[in-house]
Design an enzyme around this catalytic site. Structure first.
Site, PDB file in Angstrom:
ATOM      1  N   GLU A 255       0.891  -1.176   0.000  1.00 58.59           N
ATOM      2  CA  GLU A 255       0.000   0.000   0.000  1.00 58.59           C
ATOM      3  C   GLU A 255       0.912   1.204   0.000  1.00 58.59           C
ATOM      4  OE1 GLU A 255      -3.681  -2.130   1.219  1.00 58.59           O
ATOM      5  OE2 GLU A 255      -3.342  -0.119   0.422  1.00 58.59           O
ATOM      6  N   CYS A 294      -3.673   7.612   4.274  1.00 55.30           N
ATOM      7  CA  CYS A 294      -3.407   7.021   2.954  1.00 55.30           C
ATOM      8  C   CYS A 294      -4.549   7.314   2.004  1.00 55.30           C
ATOM      9  CB  CYS A 294      -3.202   5.524   3.098  1.00 55.30           C
ATOM     10  SG  CYS A 294      -4.481   4.700   4.045  1.00 55.30           S
TER      11      CYS A 294
HETATM   12  P1  NAP Z   1       8.663   4.915   4.327  1.00 55.58           P
HETATM   13  O1  NAP Z   1       9.903   5.649   4.530  1.00 55.58           O
HETATM   14  O2  NAP Z   1       8.486   4.173   3.064  1.00 55.58           O
HETATM   15  O3  NAP Z   1       8.478   3.955   5.592  1.00 55.58           O
HETATM   16  C1  NAP Z   1       7.472   3.020   5.687  1.00 55.58           C
HETATM   17  C2  NAP Z   1       7.938   1.849   6.528  1.00 55.58           C
HETATM   18  O4  NAP Z   1       9.016   1.191   5.871  1.00 55.58           O
HETATM   19  C3  NAP Z   1       8.470   2.258   7.892  1.00 55.58           C
HETATM   20  O5  NAP Z   1       8.117   1.283   8.832  1.00 55.58           O
HETATM   21  C4  NAP Z   1       9.952   2.264   7.664  1.00 55.58           C
HETATM   22  O6  NAP Z   1      10.694   2.097   8.835  1.00 55.58           O
HETATM   23  C5  NAP Z   1      10.127   1.082   6.760  1.00 55.58           C
HETATM   24  N1  NAP Z   1      11.348   1.074   5.988  1.00 55.58           N
HETATM   25  C6  NAP Z   1      11.971   2.109   5.402  1.00 55.58           C
HETATM   26  N2  NAP Z   1      13.074   1.683   4.772  1.00 55.58           N
HETATM   27  C7  NAP Z   1      13.142   0.348   4.967  1.00 55.58           C
HETATM   28  C8  NAP Z   1      14.064  -0.651   4.578  1.00 55.58           C
HETATM   29  N3  NAP Z   1      15.124  -0.391   3.834  1.00 55.58           N
HETATM   30  N4  NAP Z   1      13.839  -1.929   4.988  1.00 55.58           N
HETATM   31  C9  NAP Z   1      12.774  -2.237   5.745  1.00 55.58           C
HETATM   32  N5  NAP Z   1      11.874  -1.311   6.141  1.00 55.58           N
HETATM   33  C10 NAP Z   1      12.064  -0.035   5.751  1.00 55.58           C
HETATM   34  O7  NAP Z   1       7.420   5.828   4.391  1.00 55.58           O
HETATM   35  P2  NAP Z   1       7.257   7.135   5.260  1.00 55.58           P
HETATM   36  O8  NAP Z   1       7.916   8.237   4.540  1.00 55.58           O
HETATM   37  O9  NAP Z   1       7.577   6.886   6.666  1.00 55.58           O
HETATM   38  O10 NAP Z   1       5.709   7.265   5.139  1.00 55.58           O
HETATM   39  C11 NAP Z   1       5.080   8.210   4.344  1.00 55.58           C
HETATM   40  C12 NAP Z   1       4.591   7.630   3.079  1.00 55.58           C
HETATM   41  O11 NAP Z   1       3.750   6.512   3.339  1.00 55.58           O
HETATM   42  C13 NAP Z   1       3.746   8.599   2.333  1.00 55.58           C
HETATM   43  O12 NAP Z   1       4.384   8.867   1.114  1.00 55.58           O
HETATM   44  C14 NAP Z   1       2.428   7.895   2.099  1.00 55.58           C
HETATM   45  O13 NAP Z   1       1.995   7.975   0.781  1.00 55.58           O
HETATM   46  C15 NAP Z   1       2.679   6.494   2.431  1.00 55.58           C
HETATM   47  N6  NAP Z   1       1.549   5.887   3.099  1.00 55.58           N
HETATM   48  C16 NAP Z   1       0.743   5.096   2.372  1.00 55.58           C
HETATM   49  C17 NAP Z   1      -0.339   4.475   2.959  1.00 55.58           C
HETATM   50  C18 NAP Z   1      -1.221   3.555   2.189  1.00 55.58           C
HETATM   51  O14 NAP Z   1      -1.973   2.783   2.767  1.00 55.58           O
HETATM   52  N7  NAP Z   1      -1.196   3.588   0.890  1.00 55.58           N
HETATM   53  C19 NAP Z   1      -0.593   4.676   4.298  1.00 55.58           C
HETATM   54  C20 NAP Z   1       0.228   5.521   5.011  1.00 55.58           C
HETATM   55  C21 NAP Z   1       1.321   6.093   4.409  1.00 55.58           C
HETATM   56  P3  NAP Z   1      11.368   3.333   9.606  1.00 55.58           P
HETATM   57  O15 NAP Z   1      10.261   4.142  10.127  1.00 55.58           O
HETATM   58  O16 NAP Z   1      12.154   2.673  10.645  1.00 55.58           O
HETATM   59  O17 NAP Z   1      12.176   4.045   8.583  1.00 55.58           O
END
Ligand code: NAP
Length: 690
Positions: A255, A294
Site C-alpha cells: 500500500e 493514505c
Molecule cells: P517509508 O519511509 O516508506 O516507511 C514506511 C515503513 O518502511 C516504515 O516502517 C519504515 O521504517 C520502513 N522502511 C523504510 N526503509 C526500509 C528498509 N530499507 N527496509 C525495511 N523497512 C524499511 O514511508 P514514510 O515516509 O515513513 O511514510 C510516508 C509515506 O507513506 C507517504 O508517502 C504515504 O503515501 C505512504 N503511506 C501510504 C499508505 C497507504 O496505505 N497507501 C498509508 C500511510 C502512508 P522506519 O520508520 O524505521 O524508517
C-alpha cells in the site's frame, strides 16, 4: 533516555546502542529512543514459525475468532491509556479515535468473520466441481494456513490501526506476525503490544514487535511467509524487489502513495445539500489526521463553471479549522507526526507549486492555539489550484502527505474519468452527486483505477462512513501507484494467509477429508432416523432414502388453492401449446413441501428444535401428475452454536440457554426414473445431548 523495547522470542529486549530519538510531535521534546541493533532477526522468524504457527494452527477458525474478540475487549478496557500517549503523535481526539477504536473495531469485525468459516482448522473454498460422467470423481478447493510468518512493515500515520487491521486478519487465518511499525511513532505501538502480551490472550510466538530498523529481517524470508508493506512507493519498490522476496516467491502486499480524488458531480448546484456535503467532506479529508491518511483527498475535480465558487467555499471552511494542541477541546487539527515529515511535505508542496498556486493557507506560517508553532510540527492546510490539469500533470504525480489538496476543473464526464485515471491508480475516489446516471457513468468509467469508490449524496450522507475510512469488510488497496495490494475485505483478506489447494478424488474421499458431505458420496443408511439423533451423535453422511409418494393432479390443485399460487402452468385447464410444459406441472414449492413430508420424522418430540431455513433450492425437472417422488436426505455439515452468556438485565429469548448447533442437510428430490427433480440444502437447529 528510556529506550523502547522489542518483543522478540517471548522476551522484551532493548536494542543495543543509543538508538533513534523519538520526539513529541506537538512540542518537539525528545521522549524515548528506539533501537533494534543486536536483535536476532533470524531467531525471531524461526520462533514465529516453530512456536506461534503450530499453536495457532491447532485452533479452529472459531477459536481464533473468539481469541480476537477477547483481545478486542481487553484493549477496549485499556483504551484511555492509549489516548494519553496518542496525542504525542500530534493526533487530536478524533484522530486518536480512528487509530485506537478503529483498530479495535477491526479486531471485532474479524472476530465476527469466524461465522463465515467452519469450526475447523481448514476451510473449503467455492463450489464442488464435477469431473466425471458417472460422478465417481470430483474436485474441490481447500484452504489451509500458511506455515510461515506475516511480516508487517507499517507507516507512521496509524501506529495502532495499522498494526491491528493487519494482525486481525493473519491471526484469524492461523498465521503468526512480526510487526515493524514506522519508528517515529512506534512508542504508541509498543504500548499496545505490551498490553496484548501481558493479557496472555495470544499463544506464545504469535506476535512479535520491532521498534526501530527492520535490519536484515527480510533476508530470512521463506516461501511460506507473507510480507505486507505500507509506506512510500520508493521503499515499497525496494522491498518488493528484495532478493528473498523474489527467490522465495513471497507474496508481497503493498500500500503506497495514492493520489486519491473527489469529484463534484455536474448536477450539483450551490445551495443543494450535495454542495455542502462536498465542501464538508473535502475539508474533513484535508484536516483529519492533518491530512496524513493514505486515503486523504489529494485531487479535487470540479465542473469548470463552478471552480471559483467551490474554491471559495472550501477555503472558508478551512479557515474555520482550529489548529494547535491536540489536548485542547477547541482544536480540530493537530500536528504532523514530526518535523522531518513536515519538511518533506513542504518540499513536495514546492514542487506542486510549479504547476499550481495556493488559494488558501500559507506555506510559511500557521497560527496555533495553545501550542508551539516553532518546535511543534504544525502546518496550515493548503488548498492549491491547477487550472490546466491535462497539461500540468505534476498534480497527479506528487503526493504531499499532509493537509494539502489541489482543485482542478473538468468539462464533462469523459474528462473527469480521464483525470481520475491520471493518478495512475488510487486507494479511493469519491463522487458527490444526486444523479444516478452521473454516478453510474463515473463508477463504471473510473473503477479500473481505484480500489474503492464512494458515491455520496443526501440520501446516504448521515450514515456514510466517509471517503477516508477503509472498512474491515471492504477491500482496502488500489492498483498501480497505490501499490497493487488488497488488504482487509472480509474473507478476501483472510485468504491472503491461506494456501488454496485443489483436491481431487471420489466424492466419498472428499467428504472424509473435508467433513462436508459431497453429493454422490456413499451415505450411512443404517441406524436411527437422523432427526432422532442429538447434535453430537450425528455423523456427516448420515442418510435416509424415503418411500415414494405419487404426485396427483388433486394435490397440485389443492396446493394452488392453499397457497394462492394459480400460475397458469399449475392449472389443469391451461392450453400448454407454446409453453415450457407439456401439461399441468407441480409447484416447485409443493415438491419441496412434499419432500419435507417424506423426510421429517413426525409426531414425537425429538432433538430437532426448529427448521432454520433453506440455503440453496433449485428445481431441475418438471414433475407432472402421476409421477412419483422420493427423497435422499443426508447430513451435510454441522456447526456448533456458541451459547450466549446469560445476562440478568436482558430477557433472553425462549430456548436460548439450550446447547445446540446448526445442521445442514442435502435434500435430493428424485422421481421414479431416479432423476433429480430438485435439490436443496436445508438447515435445522439441533439440540446437544450435553
Ligand atoms: P517509508 O519511509 O516508506 O516507511 C514506511 C515503513 O518502511 C516504515 O516502517 C519504515 O521504517 C520502513 N522502511 C523504510 N526503509 C526500509 C528498509 N530499507 N527496509 C525495511 N523497512 C524499511 O514511508 P514514510 O515516509 O515513513 O511514510 C510516508 C509515506 O507513506 C507517504 O508517502 C504515504 O503515501 C505512504 N503511506 C501510504 C499508505 C497507504 O496505505 N497507501 C498509508 C500511510 C502512508 P522506519 O520508520 O524505521 O524508517
Amino acid at each position: 533516555m528510556n529506550k523502547l523495547e522489542n518483543y522478540i522470542c517471548g522476551k522484551w529486549i532493548s536494542g543495543e546502542g543509543e538508538g533513534q530519538i523519538l520526539f513529541n510531535a506537538v512540542n518537539g521534546t525528545p521522549i524515548v529512543s528506539a533501537s533494534t541493533a543486536g536483535i536476532d532477526f533470524e531467531g525471531a522468524m524461526v520462533y514465529a514459525r516453530k512456536k506461534g504457527g503450530p499453536a495457532l494452527r491447532k485452533m479452529t477458525f472459531h477459536e481464533r475468532g473468539r481469541m480476537l474478540r477477547a483481545l478486542a475487549l481487553h484493549l477496549l478496557a485499556k483504551k484511555e491509556l492509549f489516548y494519553t500517549i496518542s496525542y504525542q503523535t500530534g493526533a487530536t481526539k478524533i484522530d486518536s479515535w480512528i487509530d485506537i477504536e478503529g483498530g479495535i473495531g477491526n479486531l471485532f469485525a474479524n472476530a465476527s468473520l469466524r461465522r463465515k468459516l467452519p469450526d475447523e482448522t481448514f476451510a473449503l473454498d467455492g463450489d464442488a466441481i464435477a469431473l466425471s460422467k458417472n460422478n465417481s470423481f470430483m474436485g474441490h478447493h481447500i484452504l489451509v494456513p500458511k506455515e510461515g510468518v506475516a511480516v508487517h512493515i507499517n507507516a507512521y500515520n496509524f501506529p495502532i490501526w495499522g498494526m491491528l487491521e493487519k494482525i486481525a486478519v493473519n491471526l484469524l487465518a492461523g498465521v503468526p506476525a512480526i510487526v515493524k511499525p514506522a519508528t517515529v511513532t512506534s512508542f504508541l505501538t509498543e504500548a499496545v503490544v505490551k498490553e496484548i502480551i501481558s493479557s496472555g490472550i495470544l499463544p506464545d510466538g504469535s506476535l512479535q514487535l520491532l521498534c526501530g530498523s527492520a535490519g536484515n529481517l527480510l533476508d530470512f524470508l521463506t516461501s511460506q511467509d507473507v510480507v505486507t508493506f505500507t509506506g512510500s512507493a520508493y521503499t515499497g519498490r525496494l522491498l518488493k524487489t528484495h532478493p528473498r522476496v523474489i527467490s522465495e516467491s513471497v507474496p508481497f502486499n503493498m500500500e503506497a502513495d495514492s493520489l486519491n480524488c473527489m469529484v463534484l458531480g455536474e448536477d450539483v448546484q450551490p445551495g443543494q445539500p450535495e454542495w455542502d456535503l462536498f465542501v464538508k467532506e473535502v475539508k474533513k479529508e484535508m484536516t483529519v489526521k492533518a491530512g496524513q491518511k493514505c486515503t486523504a483527498v489529494r485531487r479535487i475535480f470540479v465542473p469548470e463553471n463552478k471552480i471559483e465558487d467551490i474554491g471559495k467555499a472550501i477555503a472558508s471552511a478551512l479557515h474555520q479549522t482550529v489548529i494547535g494542541n491536540p489536548l485542547n477541546d477547541k482544536v480540530r487539527m493537530g500536528s504532523l507526526a514530526g518535523m522531518g515529515q513536515r519538511e518533506e511535505v513542504k518540499q513536495q508542496v514546492q514542487q506542486l507549486l510549479s504547476v499550481s498556486s495556493i488559494i488558501s493557507g500559507s506555506l510559511d506560517s500557521v497560527s496555533v492555539v495553545d501550542a508551539d508553532d516553532v518546535n511543534g510540527a504544525f502546518m496550515s492546510p493548503l488548498l492549491l489550484m491547477n487550472e490546466r490539469p491535462f497539461v500540468n500533470t505534476a498534480s497527479h504525480d506528487i503526493e504531499a502527505f499532509g493537509p494539502v489538496s489541489t482543485i482542478m476543473p473538468y468539462k464533462n464526464m469523459d474528462e473527469v474519468v480521464e483525470l481520475s485515471k491520471l493518478g495512475k491508480g488510487s486507494l479511493c475516489s469519491s463522487i458527490v452527486t444526486a444523479d444516478n446516471n452521473i454516478a453510474k457513468q463515473y463508477v463504471l468509467g473510473a473503477a479500473s483505477h481505484h480500489g474503492r469508490i464512494l458515491v455520496l449524496n443526501e440520501e446516504c450522507a448521515k450514515e456514510s462512513t466517509g471517503h477516508g475510512s477503509p472498512l474491515p469488510l471492504l477491500v482496502h488497496g488500489g492498483p498501480g501507484r497505490a501499490g497493487g495490494g488488497e488488504e482487509m475485505g472480509g474473507l478476501r483478506g483472510v485468504k491472503h494467509y491461506l494456501q488454496r489447494t485443489a483436491i481431487q478424488g471420489s466424492p466419498t474421499m472428499i467428504t472424509a477429508i473435508s467433513n462436508v458431505y459431497q453429493q454422490y458420496a456413499k451415505g450411512n443408511v443404517s441406524g436411527r432416523h437422523p432427526f432422532r439423533k442429538y447434535f453430537e451423535e450425528l455423523a456427516i453422511g448420515d442418510q435416509i432414502v424415503t418411500e415414494k409418494r405419487t404426485i396427483t393432479s388433486e394435490d397440485i390443485n389443492r396446493f394452488a388453492d392453499l397457497s394462492g399460487d394459480h400460475f397458469y402452468a399449475h392449472l389443469i385447464k391451461t392450453d400448454f401449446e407454446g409453453t415450457m410444459f407439456e401439461e399441468q406441472v407441480a409447484h416447485g414449492y409443493f415438491i419441496m413441501s412434499a419432500a419435507a413430508g417424506l423426510f421429517v420424522d413426525s409426531y414425537e418430540k425429538n432433538p430437532v428444535l426448529l427448521n432454520y431455513g433453506i440455503d440453496e433450492l433449485r428445481f431441475t425437472k418438471p414433475m407432472y401428475a402421476g409421477s412419483k417422488l422420493y427423497i435422499r436426505f443426508t447430513c451435510k455439515e454441522k456447526a456448533a452454536q456458541e451459547t450466549k452468556e446469560p445476562n440478568p438485565d436482558i430477557q433472553m429469548p425462549k430456548g436460548s440457554d439450550i446447547p445446540k448447533g446448526i445442521v445442514k442437510w442435502l435434500v435430493e428430490m428424485l422421481d421414479d426414473n431416479d432423476e433429480l427433480v430438485g435439490i436443496a440444502t436445508i438447515l435445522t437447529m439441533v439440540q446437544m445431548k450435553n
